[in-house]
Design a protein around this motif. Sequence first.
Motif, PDB file in Angstrom:
ATOM      1  N   VAL A   1     -55.577  71.921  63.298  1.00 30.58           N
ATOM      2  CA  VAL A   1     -56.678  70.842  63.482  1.00 30.58           C
ATOM      3  C   VAL A   1     -55.994  69.602  62.606  1.00 30.58           C
ATOM      4  O   VAL A   1     -55.830  69.745  61.426  1.00 30.58           O
ATOM      5  N   LEU A   2     -55.689  68.413  63.406  1.00 30.89           N
ATOM      6  CA  LEU A   2     -55.404  67.217  62.517  1.00 30.89           C
ATOM      7  C   LEU A   2     -56.471  66.356  62.406  1.00 30.89           C
ATOM      8  O   LEU A   2     -56.970  65.981  63.195  1.00 30.89           O
ATOM      9  N   CYS A   3     -56.989  66.329  61.217  1.00 30.56           N
ATOM     10  CA  CYS A   3     -58.152  65.432  60.656  1.00 30.56           C
ATOM     11  C   CYS A   3     -57.908  64.704  59.406  1.00 30.56           C
ATOM     12  O   CYS A   3     -58.589  65.276  58.543  1.00 30.56           O
ATOM     13  N   VAL A   4     -57.067  63.867  59.476  1.00 29.61           N
ATOM     14  CA  VAL A   4     -56.483  63.214  58.258  1.00 29.61           C
ATOM     15  C   VAL A   4     -56.954  61.683  57.870  1.00 29.61           C
ATOM     16  O   VAL A   4     -56.759  61.220  57.278  1.00 29.61           O
ATOM     17  N   GLY A   5     -58.104  61.255  58.595  1.00 25.31           N
ATOM     18  CA  GLY A   5     -58.954  60.192  58.306  1.00 25.31           C
ATOM     19  C   GLY A   5     -58.037  59.090  58.712  1.00 25.31           C
ATOM     20  O   GLY A   5     -57.116  58.983  59.377  1.00 25.31           O
ATOM     21  N   GLY A   6     -58.274  57.842  58.012  1.00 24.80           N
ATOM     22  CA  GLY A   6     -57.858  56.500  58.674  1.00 24.80           C
ATOM     23  C   GLY A   6     -56.693  56.090  57.544  1.00 24.80           C
ATOM     24  O   GLY A   6     -56.130  55.154  57.770  1.00 24.80           O
ATOM     25  N   GLY A   7     -56.458  56.779  56.484  1.00 23.20           N
ATOM     26  CA  GLY A   7     -55.309  56.238  55.450  1.00 23.20           C
ATOM     27  C   GLY A   7     -55.759  55.254  54.618  1.00 23.20           C
ATOM     28  O   GLY A   7     -56.750  54.691  54.640  1.00 23.20           O
ATOM     29  N   ARG A   8     -54.618  54.639  54.139  1.00 26.63           N
ATOM     30  CA  ARG A   8     -54.846  53.403  53.037  1.00 26.63           C
ATOM     31  C   ARG A   8     -54.714  52.297  53.809  1.00 26.63           C
ATOM     32  O   ARG A   8     -54.117  52.064  55.034  1.00 26.63           O
ATOM     33  N   PRO A   9     -55.243  51.055  53.212  1.00 24.20           N
ATOM     34  CA  PRO A   9     -55.011  49.944  53.846  1.00 24.20           C
ATOM     35  C   PRO A   9     -53.460  49.388  53.868  1.00 24.20           C
ATOM     36  O   PRO A   9     -52.680  49.841  53.307  1.00 24.20           O
ATOM     37  N   HIS A  10     -53.347  48.417  54.739  1.00 24.26           N
ATOM     38  CA  HIS A  10     -51.885  47.750  55.065  1.00 24.26           C
ATOM     39  C   HIS A  10     -52.005  46.618  54.167  1.00 24.26           C
ATOM     40  O   HIS A  10     -53.015  45.823  53.872  1.00 24.26           O
ATOM     41  N   ASP A  11     -50.769  46.204  53.729  1.00 19.10           N
ATOM     42  CA  ASP A  11     -50.611  45.053  52.798  1.00 19.10           C
ATOM     43  C   ASP A  11     -50.168  44.037  53.796  1.00 19.10           C
ATOM     44  O   ASP A  11     -49.017  43.812  53.935  1.00 19.10           O
ATOM     45  N   HIS A  12     -51.124  43.197  54.314  1.00 19.41           N
ATOM     46  CA  HIS A  12     -50.867  42.154  55.536  1.00 19.41           C
ATOM     47  C   HIS A  12     -50.092  41.240  54.836  1.00 19.41           C
ATOM     48  O   HIS A  12     -49.345  40.239  55.623  1.00 19.41           O
ATOM     49  N   TYR A  13     -50.343  40.874  53.671  1.00 24.56           N
ATOM     50  CA  TYR A  13     -49.641  39.425  52.979  1.00 24.56           C
ATOM     51  C   TYR A  13     -48.532  39.739  52.144  1.00 24.56           C
ATOM     52  O   TYR A  13     -48.179  38.825  51.252  1.00 24.56           O
ATOM     53  N   GLY A  14     -47.996  40.896  52.098  1.00 30.45           N
ATOM     54  CA  GLY A  14     -46.854  41.083  51.134  1.00 30.45           C
ATOM     55  C   GLY A  14     -47.039  41.138  49.564  1.00 30.45           C
ATOM     56  O   GLY A  14     -46.221  40.655  48.897  1.00 30.45           O
ATOM     57  N   LEU A  15     -48.306  41.623  49.200  1.00 29.59           N
ATOM     58  CA  LEU A  15     -48.653  41.231  47.815  1.00 29.59           C
ATOM     59  C   LEU A  15     -48.639  42.503  47.102  1.00 29.59           C
ATOM     60  O   LEU A  15     -48.640  42.396  45.645  1.00 29.59           O
TER      61      LEU A  15
END
Length: 489
Positions: A158-172
């Motif tokens: 079963v793959l139940c890995v959630g949503g993960g970490r946020p993305h760095d939209h502004y390259g910061l």
Amino acid sequence: MTLEIGIVGAGAAAVGLLDTLARANAAPGGITVFDGSPAPWRGRAYQEDIPAARVNAPPMIMSVRAGDAGHYSRWLHDRGERGIVDLAAYQDPGLGQPLVPRAVYGEYLGHTARAAIDRLRRDGWRVSVVHSRVTGFSRDAAVLHTEHGGRHRVDRAVLCVGGGRPHDHYGLDGAPGFVLEPYPLARTLTGIPASAHVAVIGSGLTAVDIVAGLIAGGHTGPISLLSRHGMLPWVQQRPVELRPRHLTPGRVAALAQELSLARLVSLMRQELAELGQDFDAFASEVTETGHTVEWLRRQLAAVDSPHLGRRLLTLAIRTAGPAAWRSLPRHERTMLLRRHFRAVNGLSSPMVPHNAHLLLRLFDSGQLRTRPGLVKIAPAEGKGFRVLDTSRWTADLVINAVNPPAYATPQEAGPLVSSLLAEGAAEACGTGGLSSEPGSGRLTVAGRPDPVWHVLGNLAGDTLFIATNPPGLAAEGERVARSLLAPHA
């Protein structure tokens, strides 16, 4: 041979699944849970943290046990009776319910997982938790490969890995003074100068958590919520007993072959008509886009509103929404995801009145402000950040509060998902996530279910894109558990 089950991920989805398996009275086999995080069972949002980071929903809609809405409430009441949690200190007057710190809910998840594992072991199951991520899958031998070189054969996984970490939209990421992952707030907010101007990217529930954490820590400087739209979250209304007759999971499932958005709207009209309430007033309310400070003030004034439209819609999104999503035409699902993601997600998970009152007080004092029209953020020379929206200005620190998009593969699960795609165990769904069989959660390729793999939670392409709620996860987990334990053709 006994059944060998692998569970990839140890968040709320895995907890609900283990709890269901423990109550299934099935012939014992083996279960291995894989998770490389430092805080298994708690997920991203329910780690040890500051008291100001509270659960964003009343106890009756936070149970992780399928079919038992009072499971969490009883656990929490017992903790209060024994003096472990001061429930009175966390009472939300607007809801009339205790909204405890997120860390307390994390304790509940951990307690439920450990109790399920204990019961499974008493019933003869072999259960182990491997503190390592799964990075690959070999189809020929049905073997899971972990990052530390482990090999584990499975019959079902079963793959139940959630949503993960946020993305760095502004390259910061890496810039001094920038925080990409805000949780736990106890780590990220510590050391921020009280007078600093803090810019928060986003204006949703995570941004509200950050604001509440800053203020609880004595922050006195300005706080700015940056976004393209400037919309504040909806505010929860006081719960009332609702018994829908038309917009229900059963009715939606019965209409699967002819379902459309227009038909769903018609069902909502019927609900309100039978209650003697105005549909047009309700429609005007939920389609309003000017979520300003004055809108927030009106939201708080409507916490005890006798009009049931928004409460009914919130309930329908959570209960009938998953069945409706699977049956809607592809073009309507695409349109909802692209144009109305924020509205649907926000209505399904509004903020609690306690936090809404805090925001309003800060807006009225001038300490908090929204900044719509965000275009760019960049590190300034020396220190701080340059922000471009409707004007150019600077902030001392920037904290990200934008969560991963719907159906996003967590970075840590990327190698495994790539392996599943390469091995022909999975395929991408047209509207996001991985294709799966409704009802069982089995991954599908060209419409045919995989003999090994299931998916539970955010990566399941047949599930609605709203923020996953514990009862929804538990219900999905119950269906997955039935499939895991049943013979596969």
